[in-house]
Motif scaffolding. Sequence first.
Motif, PDB file in Angstrom:
ATOM      1  N   UNK A  56     121.971 -38.094  -5.443  1.00 44.21           N
ATOM      2  CA  UNK A  56     121.387 -36.771  -5.722  1.00 44.21           C
ATOM      3  C   UNK A  56     120.876 -36.671  -7.160  1.00 44.21           C
ATOM      4  N   UNK A  57     121.619 -37.268  -8.077  1.00 45.10           N
ATOM      5  CA  UNK A  57     121.224 -37.196  -9.490  1.00 45.10           C
ATOM      6  C   UNK A  57     119.927 -37.967  -9.730  1.00 45.10           C
ATOM      7  N   UNK A  58     119.762 -39.097  -9.073  1.00 44.36           N
ATOM      8  CA  UNK A  58     118.536 -39.885  -9.236  1.00 44.36           C
ATOM      9  C   UNK A  58     117.342 -39.038  -8.780  1.00 44.36           C
ATOM     10  N   UNK A  59     117.492 -38.375  -7.644  1.00 43.24           N
ATOM     11  CA  UNK A  59     116.404 -37.524  -7.142  1.00 43.24           C
ATOM     12  C   UNK A  59     116.142 -36.355  -8.107  1.00 43.24           C
ATOM     13  N   UNK A  60     117.204 -35.759  -8.602  1.00 43.42           N
ATOM     14  CA  UNK A  60     117.089 -34.649  -9.562  1.00 43.42           C
ATOM     15  C   UNK A  60     116.370 -35.109 -10.845  1.00 43.42           C
ATOM     16  N   UNK A  61     116.590 -36.364 -11.229  1.00 43.66           N
ATOM     17  CA  UNK A  61     115.968 -36.878 -12.464  1.00 43.66           C
ATOM     18  C   UNK A  61     114.474 -37.130 -12.293  1.00 43.66           C
ATOM     19  N   UNK A  62     114.037 -37.226 -11.050  1.00 45.57           N
ATOM     20  CA  UNK A  62     112.660 -37.653 -10.783  1.00 45.57           C
ATOM     21  C   UNK A  62     111.803 -36.525 -10.188  1.00 45.57           C
ATOM     22  N   UNK A  63     112.430 -35.618  -9.468  1.00 41.19           N
ATOM     23  CA  UNK A  63     111.729 -34.470  -8.865  1.00 41.19           C
ATOM     24  C   UNK A  63     112.363 -33.156  -9.294  1.00 41.19           C
TER      25      UNK A  63
END
Lengths: 302, 302
Positions: free
Chosen positions: B29-36
């Motif tokens: 979830x954090x990776x997605x939050x960092x990118x979108x």
Amino acid sequence: MSPKELIEHAIDHTLKNFEDPTGPELLKNAIRHAVFPGGARIRPQLTLAVAAANGNDDPKLAMGAAVAIELLHCGSLVHDDLPCFDNADLRRGLPTIHAAYGERIAVLTGDALIVMAFQGLVSAASQSLNRLAPVLNTIMSGVGAPHGIIAGQAWECESKVSLRVYQQAKTGALFTAATSAGAISAGADPKPWQLLGDSLGEAYQVADDIRDVIGDMQSMGKPVGKDEELDRPSATRELGLSGAVEYFDGLVAKAVDSVPECPGAPMLRKLVALESERLVPNALYQRNNVRARTLKKKKVAH
Amino acid sequence: MSPKELIEHAIDHTLKNFEDPTGPELLKNAIRHAVFPGGARIRPQLTLAVAAANGNDDPKLAMGAAVAIELLHCGSLVHDDLPCFDNADLRRGLPTIHAAYGERIAVLTGDALIVMAFQGLVSAASQSLNRLAPVLNTIMSGVGAPHGIIAGQAWECESKVSLRVYQQAKTGALFTAATSAGAISAGADPKPWQLLGDSLGEAYQVADDIRDVIGDMQSMGKPVGKDEELDRPSATRELGLSGAVEYFDGLVAKAVDSVPECPGAPMLRKLVALESERLVPNALYQRNNVRARTLKKKKVAH
């Protein structure tokens, strides 16, 4: 030179390629501090041993893969030691990177080592371009999300985690990458070498858990008792001390047993056996009977 | 779809390849939050624009390089925002990764994005294996030590630093990688495209310094005044506000001027001009006269 000496030399050579007097000095010094002096360099030795067992027709690529894996391991230790994780001030008997250079340089050192690992590997692949993508893929899978060592560390932040899944990702994944990359570097199929990496990787993590309980700080070069303190999943917490030791011996037996028949097999089996004694010395935990029983059960001859 | 929409789609596709329900969820979830949601995605747009200007005969590779560069940029922001660096709680108007997920997941998210960037690029190079090593090398040089964005961040820890060297590494290096990777992906020589990346990268960093002084928090989506607070080198601190704006305009002019004559040149020059207005809007700083004078001096036609 011994394989370990060759590895030290190759790591030094790789670092030198990325050291420049016009770059930031603290980062340069911290990268070197994170990598030298090293530990047993077992992962890169494993890569070279598997490459050798498969004919090692491109030693430059095999060494490039070995060095990459070791740099990734060293980088992960720098981040694991950070205050927000283990908050460890000592590693291999010396100040950790954040203790010596501050937290900012420690974050950047880990980052730089990840990039440098792959950069060095790309340079080493000039004679076998068709092997570059599979070697890179194998190593990157062992490092990144969702199942590499970074994911393994991330399991520590989850409320529910299976000990096996956690240890396979946190430690096993890079061992599996080490054996697989050795095979691919020599143009061989990595599959027969994965169980060796899996078993040895898990054995390493279990050994770490055992030493976290019974090791003294001097012999480990870092503080002990961290798993309990940080409420981290651990084999000793789940299986008890003697259960964990028995589990460890079983994993070593599985590793020895997994080595495919090939000219390099006796040397590799010997390396695994020696490592197991180094990891959890009998002097540290009197378990000769347990060990003998487990090995007999697994029908593995030394 | 517009280039930006294509990029969003390709980034999402790359992330999905590394999302697995059996992996650790917070990290995913954090990776997605960092990118979108992302920012302007200017770096990957630049990569695609330069590839297009050179015929773009392998669009999959060009997009792979573009996505890699954006993921590396996003990963660097996650680490830059950490408490030990900027200690920023907001980015693009949303909580930063460490504010939303804790510091440990933030460190690992940055690490995972570095690995994922290269992993995605390796997968995208299947049709042009001979271009894989040079594209990887170019991007890795823009990221790692001794002169990439990680080294740029490390300059903040040194007591003596040249503003130019700092900004070239901290921001310029990835822009240079973006234009160079676009050229290499299309089988072209990257050299004629380096000055565009260099100038634009420096312009971006100077714009950031300017907005750090005169921007309001709402329009930047992150706290302002950080350079002064953190005693960080900055163009406005070195040149004064109007000196920094004049310097910015000169860099934009240089970037426009550097675009080699080719079918895609007008489109690229327009992109640069539009970006410069977005970066330091005239509404934010009344400098029409300064800008006109600078551009005239550089003999660059819009």
